[in-house]
Every structure is written in C-alpha cells, then in structure tokens.
Design a protein around this motif. Structure first.
Motif, short mmCIF file in Angstrom:
data_model
loop_
_atom_site.label_atom_id
_atom_site.label_comp_id
_atom_site.label_asym_id
_atom_site.label_seq_id
_atom_site.Cartn_x
_atom_site.Cartn_y
_atom_site.Cartn_z
N VAL A 110 1.51 -12.12 -13.61
CA VAL A 110 2.66 -12.03 -12.72
C VAL A 110 2.45 -12.83 -11.44
CG1 VAL A 110 4.00 -10.46 -11.28
CG2 VAL A 110 3.49 -9.84 -13.62
N GLU A 111 1.22 -12.77 -10.89
CA GLU A 111 0.99 -13.45 -9.61
C GLU A 111 1.08 -14.96 -9.71
OE1 GLU A 111 -3.20 -12.29 -11.16
OE2 GLU A 111 -1.20 -11.40 -11.07
N THR A 112 1.06 -15.51 -10.93
CA THR A 112 1.20 -16.96 -11.08
C THR A 112 2.66 -17.40 -11.00
OG1 THR A 112 1.33 -16.89 -13.50
CG2 THR A 112 -0.87 -17.05 -12.51
N GLN A 142 4.39 -15.53 -6.17
CA GLN A 142 3.23 -15.70 -5.30
C GLN A 142 3.29 -14.81 -4.05
OE1 GLN A 142 5.18 -18.49 -6.20
NE2 GLN A 142 3.93 -18.88 -8.00
N ASN A 143 4.03 -13.74 -4.13
CA ASN A 143 4.19 -12.85 -2.99
C ASN A 143 3.76 -11.45 -3.38
OD1 ASN A 143 5.91 -10.84 -1.28
ND2 ASN A 143 5.90 -12.73 -0.09
N SER A 144 2.62 -10.99 -2.84
CA SER A 144 2.07 -9.69 -3.24
C SER A 144 2.99 -8.54 -2.85
CB SER A 144 0.69 -9.50 -2.63
OG SER A 144 0.75 -9.56 -1.21
N GLN A 145 3.74 -8.69 -1.75
CA GLN A 145 4.67 -7.64 -1.33
C GLN A 145 5.73 -7.40 -2.40
OE1 GLN A 145 7.00 -8.66 2.12
NE2 GLN A 145 8.25 -6.80 2.01
N LEU A 146 6.27 -8.47 -2.94
CA LEU A 146 7.28 -8.35 -3.99
C LEU A 146 6.70 -7.70 -5.24
CD1 LEU A 146 9.09 -11.80 -3.79
CD2 LEU A 146 10.08 -9.58 -3.28
N VAL A 147 5.52 -8.15 -5.65
CA VAL A 147 4.89 -7.60 -6.84
C VAL A 147 4.59 -6.11 -6.66
CG1 VAL A 147 2.89 -7.72 -8.38
CG2 VAL A 147 3.92 -9.83 -7.51
N ASP A 148 4.01 -5.76 -5.50
CA ASP A 148 3.67 -4.36 -5.25
C ASP A 148 4.90 -3.48 -5.29
OD1 ASP A 148 1.02 -5.05 -4.94
OD2 ASP A 148 1.10 -5.15 -2.75
N GLU A 149 5.99 -3.96 -4.71
CA GLU A 149 7.23 -3.17 -4.67
C GLU A 149 7.78 -2.98 -6.09
OE1 GLU A 149 10.30 -1.02 -2.86
OE2 GLU A 149 8.46 -1.83 -1.98
N ALA A 150 7.66 -4.02 -6.91
CA ALA A 150 8.23 -3.96 -8.26
C ALA A 150 7.41 -3.09 -9.21
CB ALA A 150 8.37 -5.36 -8.83
N LEU A 198 14.86 -14.38 -7.19
CA LEU A 198 15.65 -14.90 -6.07
C LEU A 198 14.98 -14.54 -4.75
CD1 LEU A 198 18.14 -16.33 -4.99
CD2 LEU A 198 19.39 -14.16 -5.14
N ALA A 199 14.49 -13.31 -4.65
CA ALA A 199 13.79 -12.88 -3.44
C ALA A 199 12.55 -13.74 -3.21
CB ALA A 199 13.40 -11.41 -3.54
N ASN A 200 11.84 -14.05 -4.28
CA ASN A 200 10.65 -14.89 -4.18
C ASN A 200 11.00 -16.30 -3.72
OD1 ASN A 200 7.72 -15.29 -4.73
ND2 ASN A 200 8.46 -16.72 -6.29
N ALA A 201 12.10 -16.85 -4.24
CA ALA A 201 12.54 -18.20 -3.86
C ALA A 201 12.93 -18.23 -2.38
CB ALA A 201 13.69 -18.64 -4.73
N ILE A 202 13.63 -17.18 -1.93
CA ILE A 202 14.03 -17.12 -0.52
C ILE A 202 12.79 -17.02 0.37
CG2 ILE A 202 15.22 -15.72 1.22
CD1 ILE A 202 17.20 -14.89 -0.98
#
Length: 368
Positions: free
Chosen positions: A62-64, A67-75, A342-346
C-alpha cells in the motif's frame, strides 16, 4: 454429552486452523514530542497491516501507491479488526526517533484479501488473454495481449500483465472460468496487485482452410487460413463484490505459409479490431461503473480566489472527470477512483493540509 462435545471440537479444530495462518511482521512509527506510547500503538497497527498483507500474498504494498502514512493509518484502523485473530509482540525497541515492533499474528487469508481490497484501484486492471493455437498449444503473450496492455496503459490505466507473473493456468481452468463466470483464481491475482478490475479472455483459433486444398479448377490454396475469435469478460467491483460489467467477442482472420504463421497474422489483424472496440469498452466501463461525486471542502479563512485555485488544481489531477462549485468553500468532484487516491493526489500538491476524509468527503486547508 461432554465427551461428544469434546470430540466434535477436536474434529473441528483442524478446520479452524486451515482458515488461519501465522505470519511474522514488523511495523514502525515516529516518536512525536516524546510520546512513546502513541508511537508504539501506531507501530503495532502498522505491523498488523503488514501481517495482513503477507497473509493475502500482496505483491504491491500500500505504501508504494499511497505515500502518505496519515492516509494509510486512517484507512486501515478499522480493517485489521476481526482479521488479525490474535497477535503477540516478539520484539520491540527504539531506533532514534522511531519506535518499532515485531509481531507474530494469526490471520485469516480470506478475510485479509477482503481487507486489502479497500485499496484496490478502480483504474488498475489485471489482463490475461491467452491464445489457443489450432494444435491446442497455448501462448500467453502475443501481439494481441501486448497491444491490449499498451493501449490500456496509454489511456492512463495501471495494467498488470498476469502472463508475466509466472502463474500458469491450465486450458481447463481458463475455459471453466469463462463458461461458469467463476474467476476466483484470477481475483486473487487482482487482490495481490491492488487491481480493481480484471480483463480475462481467450482466443480460440480454427484452421479454416489448409494449404494445398483444392479450391476448384485444379487450383490449390497457396497458404493456410486461420480464423480467431476473442471472447472476453471485464470483471469489476459492485457493492464490494466482483461482477461482470462488460463482455463480448471480436473476430479476425489471417493467412500464412504455416498454420502458426497464419495464426500470428490473424492476431495482428485482431489486434487492430481490438484497439477500436475492446479498449474503449474497458475504459468507458471503468469510468462509468466507478464514477462518483466526492465533496472537497476548503476549510479555514477561504475566499473566492482560493476556491478558484483549488478548482484549477483539481482539474489537473489524473482521472478527475469534472469539478463544479458548491457554495463558497467547497467543490464537487466527479472521480472514478476511491477517495483515498484523490486525497493522496491533493496532498502531493504540497499546497493543502489534509484534515479529514471519508468515502465521499475530503476536508483540506490551504497551507499558509
């Protein structure tokens, strides 16, 4: 009665064990403001997710792709519940400002695959189109499959070439999958590579005219003629389940000095027809099947200029189909992908701070 119950539990124990596997995984997190307890908690959550990925056989982490750990952790915070049956910390420690843990966890592979699917990209497609030659030999990589993969890639899709992975499928498996619409084995490949769609098909070929055949008036056919028919299914997600979103067939013919040469020429001709029909079918279905509206809210002291700037930024993000105004502090975005992408792209624009997000809403604030 107790003896009967004990015997039944003993007999059922192997069944439970089959549904779970023990994996070892590590996780780490930054120690912020000396808060070791919070860092350890986050590291354990990440280790659980790593265990879940290992049990599901995930090849693309997923991290590849995010690239945002906050997004991954939340999901992932809700996904590990009920999937990681039990775990124990077998090692842990500090490395500078990083806290790390190593765990041993019991994970259900089937449930792990479902959990991983939350990150499956709607705009990623796994492709497998083998060709059955007239002599019944099977070729998994041909001019046709290469054409399909290249055309889909040129449309902005992430493409997984199943044939290049080394996993071999028998002719019987392929034909049964297309006949019964049971794509379980191929679905697992899609999960492993975070693909939300699967394009599976096969080309049946027939030696319709053989070299040397008398075609009348004492004239013999100087070449072989092969007819091919591609049958395909496009599998996508609907309400969390894999369903057929499109299907069809495309035909082609070719000629050559040998049946094999005639088959290859047929595939070249078929590839031209496919680029006009199949590619547009796949792209349009991926856009239409997954299209949804996501509300993007610009928090803080905003104004019309800031909103117009956000609208312009969003329009240049890949796969954003349309952006419309909704009041003075928010816009509606038509987007066929999951909101986390989309959040990651922003976030990657480095102009906005992510506040919160869910399936249909993203709240951001412009960095001052």
């Amino acid at each position: 009665m107790k003896k009967i119950l004990i015997v039944m539990l003993f007999l059922l124990l192997p069944i439970f064990l089959v549904h779970s596997k023990t994996v070892t995984a590590t996780g780490e997190a930054n120690i912020v403001n000396g808060d070791v307890a919070s860092a350890k908690f986050q590291a354990i959550a990440r280790a659980k997710w790593a265990a879940l990925e290992a049990a599901a056989g995930v090849q693309v982490k997923v991290e590849t792709v995010i690239q945002n750990s906050q997004l991954v952790d939340e999901a992932i915070k809700n996904e590990v519940k009920g999937v990681v049956d039990k775990y124990k910390i077998i090692d842990e420690g500090k490395d500078g400002d990083v806290y790390w843990v190593k765990i041993s966890a019991d994970v259900s592979p089937a449930e792990a695959a479902k959990a991983v699917s939350i990150f499956a990209k709607n705009t990623s497609v796994a492709v497998y189109i083998p060709v059955i030659f007239p002599d019944r030999n099977v070729d998994e990589t041909t001019a046709l499959s290469e054409k399909v993969i290249n055309e889909l890639s040129s449309q902005g899709l992430d493409v997984v070439d199943v044939a290049s992975l080394g996993t071999k499928y028998s002719l019987t498996e392929i034909e049964n999958a297309l006949r019964t619409n049971n794509f379980g084995a191929f679905r697992n490949v899609a999960y492993q590579f975070l693909s939300g769609a699967i394009l599976i098909g096969k080309v049946d070929t027939t030696l319709s005219a053989q070299q040397g055949k008398n075609i009348g008036y004492g004239v013999s056919l100087p070449f072989n003629v092969v007819t091919g028919r591609l049958t395909y299914r496009l599998i996508g997600d609907k309400d969390g389940k894999k369903v057929i979103v499109a299907s069809g067939y495309v035909s082609g013919r070719g000629q050559g000095p040998t049946p094999e040469d005639a088959t290859h020429n047929m595939l070249e001709n078929l590839a031209s027809n496919v680029s006009n029909e199949l590619i547009s079918t796949v792209v349009e279905n991926i856009k239409g099947q997954n299209k949804k509206t996501i509300e993007v809210v610009l928090a803080g002291n905003t104004n019309l200029n800031n909103l117009l700037e956000l609208k312009n930024d969003l329009q240049y993000i890949s796969w954003v189909l349309n952006v419309t105004d909704k009041g003075v502090d928010k816009v509606l975005v038509e987007y066929p992908e999951k909101s986390i992408y989309l959040a990651n792209a922003i976030k990657n624009l480095n102009k906005y701070e992510l506040k919160t997000f869910d399936k249909y809403r993203i709240v951001i604030e412009k960095i001052r």
